[in-house]
Design a protein around this motif. Sequence first.
Motif, PDB file in Angstrom:
ATOM      1  N   GLN A 188       0.835  -1.200   0.049  1.00  0.00           N
ATOM      2  CA  GLN A 188       0.003  -0.094   0.054  1.00  0.00           C
ATOM      3  C   GLN A 188       0.891   1.306   0.137  1.00  0.00           C
ATOM      4  N   GLY A 189       0.830   2.122  -1.001  1.00  0.00           N
ATOM      5  CA  GLY A 189       1.357   3.260  -1.061  1.00  0.00           C
ATOM      6  C   GLY A 189       1.463   4.032  -2.372  1.00  0.00           C
ATOM      7  N   ASP A 190       2.469   4.781  -2.495  1.00  0.00           N
ATOM      8  CA  ASP A 190       2.486   5.542  -3.807  1.00  0.00           C
ATOM      9  C   ASP A 190       3.609   4.862  -4.749  1.00  0.00           C
ATOM     10  N   GLY A 191       2.991   4.499  -5.972  1.00  0.00           N
ATOM     11  CA  GLY A 191       3.884   3.803  -6.705  1.00  0.00           C
ATOM     12  C   GLY A 191       5.115   4.435  -7.263  1.00  0.00           C
ATOM     13  N   LEU A 192       4.680   5.781  -7.700  1.00  0.00           N
ATOM     14  CA  LEU A 192       5.627   6.852  -8.129  1.00  0.00           C
ATOM     15  C   LEU A 192       6.915   7.092  -7.066  1.00  0.00           C
ATOM     16  N   ARG A 193       6.511   7.021  -5.903  1.00  0.00           N
ATOM     17  CA  ARG A 193       7.569   7.154  -5.037  1.00  0.00           C
ATOM     18  C   ARG A 193       8.445   5.784  -4.858  1.00  0.00           C
ATOM     19  N   LEU A 194       7.591   4.656  -4.962  1.00  0.00           N
ATOM     20  CA  LEU A 194       8.411   3.584  -4.798  1.00  0.00           C
ATOM     21  C   LEU A 194       9.540   3.336  -6.181  1.00  0.00           C
ATOM     22  N   MET A 195       9.200   3.728  -7.081  1.00  0.00           N
ATOM     23  CA  MET A 195      10.171   3.750  -8.231  1.00  0.00           C
ATOM     24  C   MET A 195      10.975   4.926  -8.348  1.00  0.00           C
ATOM     25  N   ARG A 196      10.762   5.973  -7.746  1.00  0.00           N
ATOM     26  CA  ARG A 196      11.647   7.353  -7.785  1.00  0.00           C
ATOM     27  C   ARG A 196      12.857   7.080  -6.487  1.00  0.00           C
ATOM     28  N   GLU A 197      12.234   6.466  -5.532  1.00  0.00           N
ATOM     29  CA  GLU A 197      13.030   6.475  -4.191  1.00  0.00           C
ATOM     30  C   GLU A 197      13.649   5.319  -3.834  1.00  0.00           C
ATOM     31  N   MET A 198      13.083   4.097  -4.260  1.00  0.00           N
ATOM     32  CA  MET A 198      13.704   2.807  -3.588  1.00  0.00           C
ATOM     33  C   MET A 198      14.205   1.964  -4.419  1.00  0.00           C
ATOM     34  N   ILE A 199      13.820   1.896  -5.702  1.00  0.00           N
ATOM     35  CA  ILE A 199      14.202   0.863  -6.768  1.00  0.00           C
ATOM     36  C   ILE A 199      15.435   1.156  -7.391  1.00  0.00           C
ATOM     37  N   PRO A 200      16.568   0.353  -7.111  1.00  0.00           N
ATOM     38  CA  PRO A 200      17.921   0.802  -7.591  1.00  0.00           C
ATOM     39  C   PRO A 200      17.803   0.670  -9.092  1.00  0.00           C
ATOM     40  N   ASP A 201      18.777   1.062  -9.734  1.00  0.00           N
ATOM     41  CA  ASP A 201      19.012   1.014 -11.253  1.00  0.00           C
ATOM     42  C   ASP A 201      19.072  -0.468 -11.619  1.00  0.00           C
ATOM     43  N   ASN A 202      18.587  -0.510 -13.033  1.00  0.00           N
ATOM     44  CA  ASN A 202      18.833  -2.247 -13.503  1.00  0.00           C
ATOM     45  C   ASN A 202      18.565  -3.234 -12.566  1.00  0.00           C
ATOM     46  N   THR A 203      17.566  -3.004 -12.050  1.00  0.00           N
ATOM     47  CA  THR A 203      16.986  -4.149 -10.987  1.00  0.00           C
ATOM     48  C   THR A 203      15.907  -5.081 -11.402  1.00  0.00           C
ATOM     49  N   LEU A 204      14.818  -4.386 -12.220  1.00  0.00           N
ATOM     50  CA  LEU A 204      13.441  -5.011 -12.525  1.00  0.00           C
ATOM     51  C   LEU A 204      13.609  -5.799 -13.786  1.00  0.00           C
ATOM     52  N   THR A 205      12.921  -7.038 -13.722  1.00  0.00           N
ATOM     53  CA  THR A 205      12.697  -7.681 -15.088  1.00  0.00           C
ATOM     54  C   THR A 205      11.675  -7.348 -15.918  1.00  0.00           C
ATOM     55  N   ALA A 206      10.393  -6.574 -15.196  1.00  0.00           N
ATOM     56  CA  ALA A 206       9.381  -6.040 -15.909  1.00  0.00           C
ATOM     57  C   ALA A 206       8.871  -4.966 -15.159  1.00  0.00           C
ATOM     58  N   VAL A 207       8.109  -4.088 -15.614  1.00  0.00           N
ATOM     59  CA  VAL A 207       7.221  -3.117 -14.912  1.00  0.00           C
ATOM     60  C   VAL A 207       5.584  -3.099 -15.905  1.00  0.00           C
ATOM     61  N   HIS A 208       4.826  -3.144 -14.924  1.00  0.00           N
ATOM     62  CA  HIS A 208       3.320  -3.342 -15.482  1.00  0.00           C
ATOM     63  C   HIS A 208       2.362  -2.070 -15.099  1.00  0.00           C
ATOM     64  N   VAL A 209       1.796  -1.389 -16.046  1.00  0.00           N
ATOM     65  CA  VAL A 209       0.804  -0.346 -15.770  1.00  0.00           C
ATOM     66  C   VAL A 209      -0.452  -0.769 -16.554  1.00  0.00           C
ATOM     67  N   TYR A 210      -1.625  -1.023 -15.916  1.00  0.00           N
ATOM     68  CA  TYR A 210      -2.890  -1.420 -16.602  1.00  0.00           C
ATOM     69  C   TYR A 210      -3.731  -0.426 -16.252  1.00  0.00           C
ATOM     70  N   PHE A 211      -4.265   0.103 -17.177  1.00  0.00           N
ATOM     71  CA  PHE A 211      -5.744   0.978 -16.868  1.00  0.00           C
ATOM     72  C   PHE A 211      -5.471   1.953 -15.963  1.00  0.00           C
ATOM     73  N   PRO A 212      -4.544   2.789 -16.072  1.00  0.00           N
ATOM     74  CA  PRO A 212      -4.296   3.824 -14.913  1.00  0.00           C
ATOM     75  C   PRO A 212      -5.273   4.927 -14.907  1.00  0.00           C
ATOM     76  N   ASP A 213      -5.681   5.605 -14.153  1.00  0.00           N
ATOM     77  CA  ASP A 213      -6.631   6.515 -14.135  1.00  0.00           C
ATOM     78  C   ASP A 213      -6.284   7.768 -15.060  1.00  0.00           C
ATOM     79  N   PRO A 214      -7.211   8.027 -16.232  1.00  0.00           N
ATOM     80  CA  PRO A 214      -6.888   8.722 -17.251  1.00  0.00           C
ATOM     81  C   PRO A 214      -6.770  10.316 -17.079  1.00  0.00           C
ATOM     82  N   TRP A 215      -7.245  10.737 -15.597  1.00  0.00           N
ATOM     83  CA  TRP A 215      -7.510  12.097 -15.293  1.00  0.00           C
ATOM     84  C   TRP A 215      -8.114  13.046 -16.661  1.00  0.00           C
ATOM     85  N   TRP A 216      -9.239  12.818 -17.136  1.00  0.00           N
ATOM     86  CA  TRP A 216      -9.894  13.048 -18.156  1.00  0.00           C
ATOM     87  C   TRP A 216      -9.648  14.851 -18.363  1.00  0.00           C
ATOM     88  N   LYS A 217      -9.923  15.604 -17.572  1.00  0.00           N
ATOM     89  CA  LYS A 217      -9.754  17.099 -17.780  1.00  0.00           C
ATOM     90  C   LYS A 217      -8.112  17.329 -18.104  1.00  0.00           C
TER      91      LYS A 217
END
Length: 213
Positions: free
Chosen positions: A94-123
């Motif tokens: 539970q938490g902010d995924g942008l912060r996870l990626m920005r502050e915690m995950i080191p370089d060249n670490t992940l095998t895949a990143v998935h983003v499915y149906f994010p909020d489009p923020w229509w306006k």
Amino acid sequence: MGRRALPKIEPQLDLSAHFRTLEELPQPWNPNALFTKDAPLEVEIGSGKGLFLQNAASSCPQHNFLGIEMAHKYARFTAARLAKRGLRNALAVQGDGLRLMREMIPDNTLTAVHVYFPDPWWKKRHHKRRVLNEPFLVDVYRTLRTQGRFHFWTDVQDYFEATLQLIAAHTRFVGPLDVEEKPPEHDLDFRTHFERRTRLNEQPVYRAEFIKK
């Protein structure tokens, strides 16, 4: 399409192996403190009700999966469905995924990143709130290993096209690669619950995959 009320979590379920808050993740980053085995790690941003995590962890036991979701009740629901099935290679956070990626995950670490149906923020004035912004996409590229893959699906064509432009302008991904739509083999044979609802309503889904070379 709004979210439906969640079923209650069975009180006897032990979520301790399947649920964390962002603040409880190890720093410095150490996935071995979260999973029972050392394995390639895939991250889903915005895991919702956890259908992707459940199906991916079941079908790919040789990988670990971490799904992060801002809404506490949805993250716990995801943890419950993982715990109920004994999927020790998947974790709900539970938490902010942008912060996870920005502050915690080191370089060249992940095998895949998935983003499915994010909020489009229509306006238009709210587009800056979209998950798929320039800094996040740069972090996706940074954290993926060579040959790592970025998966992005949406039902909003404008969002899809705008994101492809951002990826081309600010990363060196190879893609977009086409992703074939497959007929479901059973009622929950979809990438997410949102994909299931979208396709049952005969609405289009825009899919793309990218590779870090």
